[in-house]
Design a protein around this motif. Structure first.
Motif, PDB file in Angstrom:
ATOM      1  N   TYR A 119      10.359  -2.910  14.768  1.00  0.00           N
ATOM      2  CA  TYR A 119       9.363  -2.460  13.808  1.00  0.00           C
ATOM      3  C   TYR A 119      10.057  -1.854  12.584  1.00  0.00           C
ATOM      4  CZ  TYR A 119       6.465  -2.252  18.079  1.00  0.00           C
ATOM      5  OH  TYR A 119       5.823  -2.532  19.264  1.00  0.00           O
ATOM      6  N   CYS A 120       9.365  -1.873  11.473  1.00  0.00           N
ATOM      7  CA  CYS A 120       9.835  -1.078  10.336  1.00  0.00           C
ATOM      8  C   CYS A 120       8.765  -0.030  10.018  1.00  0.00           C
ATOM      9  CB  CYS A 120      10.117  -1.950   9.113  1.00  0.00           C
ATOM     10  SG  CYS A 120       8.656  -2.574   8.281  1.00  0.00           S
ATOM     11  N   ASN A 121       9.190   0.988   9.316  1.00  0.00           N
ATOM     12  CA  ASN A 121       8.294   2.081   8.935  1.00  0.00           C
ATOM     13  C   ASN A 121       9.052   2.947   7.960  1.00  0.00           C
ATOM     14  OD1 ASN A 121       6.355   4.263   8.964  1.00  0.00           O
ATOM     15  ND2 ASN A 121       5.745   3.649  11.022  1.00  0.00           N
ATOM     16  N   HIS A 122       8.345   3.878   7.364  1.00  0.00           N
ATOM     17  CA  HIS A 122       9.041   4.896   6.606  1.00  0.00           C
ATOM     18  C   HIS A 122       9.990   5.633   7.564  1.00  0.00           C
ATOM     19  CE1 HIS A 122       5.188   4.997   3.967  1.00  0.00           C
ATOM     20  NE2 HIS A 122       6.082   4.172   3.433  1.00  0.00           N
ATOM     21  N   SER A 123      10.914   6.399   6.971  1.00  0.00           N
ATOM     22  CA  SER A 123      11.775   7.262   7.773  1.00  0.00           C
ATOM     23  C   SER A 123      11.785   8.636   7.134  1.00  0.00           C
ATOM     24  CB  SER A 123      13.189   6.701   7.849  1.00  0.00           C
ATOM     25  OG  SER A 123      14.012   7.533   8.658  1.00  0.00           O
ATOM     26  N   PRO A 124      11.297   9.658   7.841  1.00  0.00           N
ATOM     27  CA  PRO A 124      10.705   9.638   9.178  1.00  0.00           C
ATOM     28  C   PRO A 124       9.464   8.739   9.254  1.00  0.00           C
ATOM     29  CG  PRO A 124      11.123  11.897   8.470  1.00  0.00           C
ATOM     30  CD  PRO A 124      11.306  11.020   7.266  1.00  0.00           C
ATOM     31  N   ALA A 125       9.191   8.246  10.441  1.00  0.00           N
ATOM     32  CA  ALA A 125       8.090   7.304  10.597  1.00  0.00           C
ATOM     33  C   ALA A 125       6.727   7.978  10.413  1.00  0.00           C
ATOM     34  CB  ALA A 125       8.151   6.660  11.987  1.00  0.00           C
ATOM     35  N   ASP A 126       5.814   7.255   9.796  1.00  0.00           N
ATOM     36  CA  ASP A 126       4.414   7.640   9.725  1.00  0.00           C
ATOM     37  C   ASP A 126       3.709   6.987  10.902  1.00  0.00           C
ATOM     38  OD1 ASP A 126       4.724   7.449   6.236  1.00  0.00           O
ATOM     39  OD2 ASP A 126       4.211   9.258   7.351  1.00  0.00           O
ATOM     40  N   GLY A 173       0.781  -1.226   0.000  1.00  0.00           N
ATOM     41  CA  GLY A 173       0.000   0.000   0.000  1.00  0.00           C
ATOM     42  C   GLY A 173       0.811   1.274   0.000  1.00  0.00           C
ATOM     43  N   THR A 174       2.087   1.169  -0.278  1.00  0.00           N
ATOM     44  CA  THR A 174       2.968   2.325  -0.279  1.00  0.00           C
ATOM     45  C   THR A 174       3.847   2.290  -1.516  1.00  0.00           C
ATOM     46  OG1 THR A 174       4.815   3.421   0.880  1.00  0.00           O
ATOM     47  CG2 THR A 174       4.639   1.053   1.153  1.00  0.00           C
ATOM     48  N   MET A 175       4.246   3.467  -1.991  1.00  0.00           N
ATOM     49  CA  MET A 175       5.197   3.533  -3.097  1.00  0.00           C
ATOM     50  C   MET A 175       6.583   3.290  -2.518  1.00  0.00           C
ATOM     51  SD  MET A 175       3.607   6.667  -5.305  1.00  0.00           S
ATOM     52  CE  MET A 175       4.797   6.429  -6.621  1.00  0.00           C
ATOM     53  N   PHE A 176       6.823   2.045  -2.187  1.00  0.00           N
ATOM     54  CA  PHE A 176       7.967   1.632  -1.380  1.00  0.00           C
ATOM     55  C   PHE A 176       9.277   2.204  -1.903  1.00  0.00           C
ATOM     56  CE2 PHE A 176      10.091  -1.170   1.549  1.00  0.00           C
ATOM     57  CZ  PHE A 176      11.239  -1.596   0.913  1.00  0.00           C
ATOM     58  N   ARG A 177       9.461   2.132  -3.198  1.00  0.00           N
ATOM     59  CA  ARG A 177      10.796   2.426  -3.738  1.00  0.00           C
ATOM     60  C   ARG A 177      11.195   3.896  -3.560  1.00  0.00           C
ATOM     61  NH1 ARG A 177      11.933   0.308  -8.220  1.00  0.00           N
ATOM     62  NH2 ARG A 177      10.249  -1.214  -8.247  1.00  0.00           N
ATOM     63  N   ILE A 178      10.234   4.788  -3.332  1.00  0.00           N
ATOM     64  CA  ILE A 178      10.590   6.202  -3.245  1.00  0.00           C
ATOM     65  C   ILE A 178      10.846   6.647  -1.814  1.00  0.00           C
ATOM     66  CG2 ILE A 178       9.223   6.690  -5.301  1.00  0.00           C
ATOM     67  CD1 ILE A 178       7.248   8.188  -3.479  1.00  0.00           C
ATOM     68  N   TYR A 179      10.544   5.762  -0.846  1.00  0.00           N
ATOM     69  CA  TYR A 179      10.668   6.143   0.557  1.00  0.00           C
ATOM     70  C   TYR A 179      11.974   5.646   1.165  1.00  0.00           C
ATOM     71  CZ  TYR A 179       5.823   7.678   1.043  1.00  0.00           C
ATOM     72  OH  TYR A 179       4.637   8.357   0.946  1.00  0.00           O
ATOM     73  N   ALA A 180      12.535   6.467   2.050  1.00  0.00           N
ATOM     74  CA  ALA A 180      13.528   5.936   2.972  1.00  0.00           C
ATOM     75  C   ALA A 180      12.796   5.043   3.976  1.00  0.00           C
ATOM     76  CB  ALA A 180      14.251   7.058   3.706  1.00  0.00           C
ATOM     77  N   MET A 181      13.435   3.945   4.341  1.00  0.00           N
ATOM     78  CA  MET A 181      12.831   2.986   5.271  1.00  0.00           C
ATOM     79  C   MET A 181      13.715   2.843   6.503  1.00  0.00           C
ATOM     80  SD  MET A 181       9.972   1.965   4.037  1.00  0.00           S
ATOM     81  CE  MET A 181       9.688   0.628   5.203  1.00  0.00           C
ATOM     82  N   GLY A 182      13.082   2.674   7.640  1.00  0.00           N
ATOM     83  CA  GLY A 182      13.829   2.534   8.879  1.00  0.00           C
ATOM     84  C   GLY A 182      13.419   1.309   9.665  1.00  0.00           C
ATOM     85  N   TRP A 183      14.343   0.811  10.443  1.00  0.00           N
ATOM     86  CA  TRP A 183      14.051  -0.184  11.475  1.00  0.00           C
ATOM     87  C   TRP A 183      14.122   0.535  12.823  1.00  0.00           C
ATOM     88  CZ3 TRP A 183      12.091  -4.931  11.342  1.00  0.00           C
ATOM     89  CH2 TRP A 183      12.130  -5.646  10.154  1.00  0.00           C
ATOM     90  N   TYR A 184      13.117   0.258  13.620  1.00  0.00           N
ATOM     91  CA  TYR A 184      12.986   0.881  14.928  1.00  0.00           C
ATOM     92  C   TYR A 184      12.855  -0.232  15.963  1.00  0.00           C
ATOM     93  CZ  TYR A 184      11.520   4.760  11.915  1.00  0.00           C
ATOM     94  OH  TYR A 184      11.464   5.722  10.929  1.00  0.00           O
ATOM     95  N   ARG A 185      13.141   0.111  17.228  1.00  0.00           N
ATOM     96  CA  ARG A 185      12.926  -0.879  18.276  1.00  0.00           C
ATOM     97  C   ARG A 185      12.440  -0.181  19.542  1.00  0.00           C
ATOM     98  NH1 ARG A 185      19.211  -2.705  19.585  1.00  0.00           N
ATOM     99  NH2 ARG A 185      19.851  -0.791  20.685  1.00  0.00           N
ATOM    100  N   GLN A 186      11.713  -0.941  20.338  1.00  0.00           N
ATOM    101  CA  GLN A 186      11.219  -0.432  21.614  1.00  0.00           C
ATOM    102  C   GLN A 186      11.404  -1.503  22.674  1.00  0.00           C
ATOM    103  OE1 GLN A 186       7.157   1.017  21.666  1.00  0.00           O
ATOM    104  NE2 GLN A 186       7.628   2.336  23.408  1.00  0.00           N
ATOM    105  N   ALA A 187      12.242  -1.187  23.638  1.00  0.00           N
ATOM    106  CA  ALA A 187      12.468  -2.079  24.768  1.00  0.00           C
ATOM    107  C   ALA A 187      11.484  -1.732  25.881  1.00  0.00           C
ATOM    108  CB  ALA A 187      13.903  -1.939  25.261  1.00  0.00           C
ATOM    109  N   PRO A 188      11.203  -2.672  26.772  1.00  0.00           N
ATOM    110  CA  PRO A 188      10.258  -2.404  27.866  1.00  0.00           C
ATOM    111  C   PRO A 188      10.665  -1.171  28.670  1.00  0.00           C
ATOM    112  CG  PRO A 188      10.760  -4.738  27.768  1.00  0.00           C
ATOM    113  CD  PRO A 188      11.681  -4.059  26.793  1.00  0.00           C
ATOM    114  N   GLY A 189       9.717  -0.268  28.856  1.00  0.00           N
ATOM    115  CA  GLY A 189       9.966   0.920  29.643  1.00  0.00           C
ATOM    116  C   GLY A 189      10.756   2.003  28.954  1.00  0.00           C
ATOM    117  N   LYS A 190      11.045   1.816  27.672  1.00  0.00           N
ATOM    118  CA  LYS A 190      11.845   2.804  26.933  1.00  0.00           C
ATOM    119  C   LYS A 190      11.070   3.315  25.726  1.00  0.00           C
ATOM    120  CE  LYS A 190      16.411   1.107  28.262  1.00  0.00           C
ATOM    121  NZ  LYS A 190      17.763   0.715  27.760  1.00  0.00           N
ATOM    122  N   GLN A 191      11.489   4.458  25.229  1.00  0.00           N
ATOM    123  CA  GLN A 191      10.884   5.016  24.026  1.00  0.00           C
ATOM    124  C   GLN A 191      11.363   4.264  22.790  1.00  0.00           C
ATOM    125  OE1 GLN A 191      11.674   9.251  23.927  1.00  0.00           O
ATOM    126  NE2 GLN A 191       9.756   9.670  24.988  1.00  0.00           N
TER     127      GLN A 191
END
Length: 115
Positions: free
Chosen positions: A94-101, A26-44
């Motif tokens: 998680y993955c998402n666009h970068s900056p994240a949507d 559902g996204t024009m994947f090839r034109i976006y920067a993509m990021g991997w993100y992570r969230q540990a318990p109790g952290k942002q």
């Protein structure tokens, strides 16, 4: 409808490796920067790796030299190769666009590094 589906997490011993995958739709994947993100318990949630549409990459200091992000535009998929894993890498990834949507977070994939 944009959707990101992460997979490949699991339980691994310190020093081990995992390869995460994220299938985008559902996204024009090839034109976006993509990021991997992570969230540990109790952290942002934090971004650990990003890959531009050009293929240029950048990493958080905590993972540089151990993690490698890559993308396959033909498959609308982004990958994260994680080597030399440490207990402090334990988190939901998680993955998402970068900056994240912010409206498009998937369910993530749990990575647990423990002996």
């Amino acid at each position: 409808q944009v959707q990101f589906v992460e997979s490949g997490g699991g339980l691994v011993q310190p020093g081990g490796s995992l390869r995460l995958s994220c299938a985008a739709s559902g996204t024009m994947f090839r034109i976006y920067a993509m990021g991997w993100y992570r969230q540990a318990p109790g952290k942002q949630r934090e971004r650990v790796a990003v890959i531009a549409s050009s293929g240029t990459t950048n990493y958080a200091d905590s993972v540089r030299g151990r993690f490698t992000i890559s993308r396959d535009n033909a498959k609308n998929t982004v990958y994260l190769q994680m080597n030399s894993l440490k207990p402090e890498d334990t988190a939901v990834y998680y993955c998402n666009h970068s900056p994240a949507d912010t409206g498009y977070w998937g369910q993530g994939t749990q990575v647990t590094v423990s002996s």
